[in-house]
Design an enzyme around this catalytic site. Sequence first.
Site, PDB file in Angstrom:
ATOM      1  N   CYS A  58      -2.089   1.513 -26.905  1.00  0.00           N
ATOM      2  CA  CYS A  58      -0.661   1.752 -27.428  1.00  0.00           C
ATOM      3  C   CYS A  58       0.077   1.133 -27.080  1.00  0.00           C
ATOM      4  O   CYS A  58       1.349   0.774 -27.727  1.00  0.00           O
ATOM      5  CB  CYS A  58      -0.556   3.202 -27.428  1.00  0.00           C
ATOM      6  SG  CYS A  58      -1.781   4.369 -27.645  1.00  0.00           S
TER       7      CYS A  58
ATOM      8  N   ASN B  57      -7.567  10.669 -23.824  1.00  0.00           N
ATOM      9  CA  ASN B  57      -7.352  11.157 -22.585  1.00  0.00           C
ATOM     10  C   ASN B  57      -7.993  12.515 -21.998  1.00  0.00           C
ATOM     11  O   ASN B  57      -8.665  12.778 -21.087  1.00  0.00           O
ATOM     12  CB  ASN B  57      -5.919  10.925 -21.854  1.00  0.00           C
ATOM     13  CG  ASN B  57      -5.934   9.725 -21.006  1.00  0.00           C
ATOM     14  OD1 ASN B  57      -6.136   9.550 -19.826  1.00  0.00           O
ATOM     15  ND2 ASN B  57      -5.571   8.469 -21.969  1.00  0.00           N
TER      16      ASN B  57
END
Lengths: 452, 452
Positions: A42, A305
């Site tokens: 990202c 995550n």
Amino acid sequence: MNIVIIGGVAAGAKAAAKVKRLLPDAAVKIYTKDSNVSYSSCGIPYYIQGNFTDYRTLLVRSVEEFNKSGIEVHLNSNVVKILPEQKDILVSQPGKAELVAYDKLIIATGARPYIPDIKGLNSFSNIYTVRTIEDAIAIRNIMLESKTAVILGGGYIGIELLESFSRNGVFTHLVDHNPAVMSVLDNEMSNAVMNRLNKIDNKNFMFHFNSEIKEFVGDNKTANEVILNDDTKIKCDFIVICAGVKPNSELAKDAGIEIGETGAIKVNKLMRTSIENIYACGDCAEKTHIVSGQKVWIPLGSTANKEGRCAAMNAAGVYCEFEGVLGSMVTRCLNTTIAMTGLTEKQAQKIGFKPVSVVVNKYDKVAYMPETGEITLKVVADKITGLLLGAQAVGSIGADKRVNTVTSGLIGHLTVEQFSRNDLTYSPAYSPTIDPLLNAMQILCNKISRSC
Amino acid sequence: MNIVIIGGVAAGAKAAAKVKRLLPDAAVKIYTKDSNVSYSSCGIPYYIQGNFTDYRTLLVRSVEEFNKSGIEVHLNSNVVKILPEQKDILVSQPGKAELVAYDKLIIATGARPYIPDIKGLNSFSNIYTVRTIEDAIAIRNIMLESKTAVILGGGYIGIELLESFSRNGVFTHLVDHNPAVMSVLDNEMSNAVMNRLNKIDNKNFMFHFNSEIKEFVGDNKTANEVILNDDTKIKCDFIVICAGVKPNSELAKDAGIEIGETGAIKVNKLMRTSIENIYACGDCAEKTHIVSGQKVWIPLGSTANKEGRCAAMNAAGVYCEFEGVLGSMVTRCLNTTIAMTGLTEKQAQKIGFKPVSVVVNKYDKVAYMPETGEITLKVVADKITGLLLGAQAVGSIGADKRVNTVTSGLIGHLTVEQFSRNDLTYSPAYSPTIDPLLNAMQILCNKISRSC
């Protein structure tokens, strides 16, 4: 105990670190065909933009750090087959192939860019996609020596690159087959994004909507022109394709692991696949939407995550449930913040809710404060049950704030009436007396019943 | 139908506007002893700071606008008695007194500054409190011609004025009997505020903690020195007292209306007082805390607005419940944002919960982003039930964002485990991959049980 992890960007890297902490004596091995491990995908647009210039800043944990904590990392290692019956994987590395045994296998193969079949695509070396660190370095380098770029696709990666390129003085053409950027949003909201972007003075970019790229033209391996389906010709120095992503689920499918309707690997709340001792997490895995209860595929770093952590815990024998996602996301394009959570009105309609919605345009702070910006906010609810379904926000930096306030309401399955009782913080430097979010909820409440 | 409203700042002004919209034919009259109506008290520190220089910017709705919509506004009109049995109020205006009849009466008399009894207090004209527009103008004017100020009290008004004065080049002494500013917070959190303020270079202010003002000294109606209880002498040009506020509930009490234990007017969910046809709202009224269920007195502008609306609806015969408050608040002092919602740990302890808490210090965005700041976050839960009780945040602009995310969790009475499932928006420009809030919740969850 052998714990093998395929893939090492977000979910895989997180799973490896977590499982090693839980089972210090286990052998934990990461196999990835990538030449890097544990990095912030990202962050790539911000590296390209030049917010930092050393690509290593993107690395969350280096190979050395993994090794130090006793985790083996095998880069440039392509896992070509999973053999569940003998609990092996077959790894192909430069010059060799080997079988690696596992007791628990965690698949975190991620996603890959979707590349439409366009004439000339394979003839040129200056057509990029955005996934790896190498992609990031190559795009930053060519951007620094270019004057004009073409981006195919106005999703969040497309518009983040638009910001990066135009802020670096590269005139950017963005081509999208939709009538606006961020078409994941409801129409009023993608229009709100367009309104803000179109208002920018001395725009260093141009949009080509309802358009597709028909052909890349160039010579000597370098494309220097794209031709759109209406025969518009755009001269350019390089092209980036951000036309969406697809889950890397083929390896799992080939092993007989069940694939969901979304095309991603089917998992239960424990991140278990249909085959024992095999888990999947991150962008390759299917998710459950907390609001609709339906299976979805929304690949995002924050989810990867959490899923990596959860898969690791269960692989290590520590019970952990991952309830699912709200599809919450935020992105930025040239001082415009775009955020959403839950269902859009069009998604809600499609699923079978009877959605009602409200859009408000408001100042985000009391009008007399010098920092005051504007925000367009849409809230969606089900008319039958009054249940809050989702929110979208477009506006000055901070619009995401209102969306995150809604996420907790969705987790709690609040009705709009219940949510309207919210007591948000207020000070002129932070919001109007009645926050736009509460304002929108009060109006929405009136559309559902007369009791609030 | 005569609807009479006593007080016209936030709750009173809102009530008048709302009731007139609901009952266009009713006679709606505001009586206020103030010489202004419908203004933003919370904006006063920012007017003083010079974020805008025309005090009329603080006016939400002018007397002319009220008149235009058919609402009578009587300024400088002191209501000296409520006569419930004959449904009249007795109004004293310059040079006359009159009885005004009501069918429904809404009391919105607000609060007043608490002024400790200090020697010399009444001898000088340059000792101010902050409540009205006149106060704001007087303080801004004297600030502009002063070099040194003393503020008594480090609550949110005190620290907002500290920002205003010091940014205008006025050296500011802040005196507080507590050991830190913002003592409403738990100790670690008011210490976190102090850490940030103490780190500022070339500070234009000085703190005097664990101190009280013993005496004001000066001559010719002008105080030029304050003497603290340890005999420290501080030379100054003017003094502002921000030592807290008290509810203006005496008029109601005198009429036989029940007063709560907090000293504010007792109301039910419909904002009704103990006497029929009389409502109370805003800073003069008692509130219910949604988390504890207890009666509290937390006077805030955002609450006043909502209560004013609700009182108006019920007075007009439209059913409306006001559920209560979370005590959510945000303030700013010199680039430090301070926000809280729900119960602090010390409040929770006092009420009888068995609180557990977690404090984290984290970056508020991914560390590599140029805008990244720091945030200290405290979350509090009940160890027995796992119920989330509150949150406090101190940090860079945007810390309030995490607190507002918690408000919706408190409205939904979520446990920490439920809240931990939250799917917050993520992008490097907006938060770390795992937001500090979720990080804190995960640690807190582990303190409650092993199942999350």
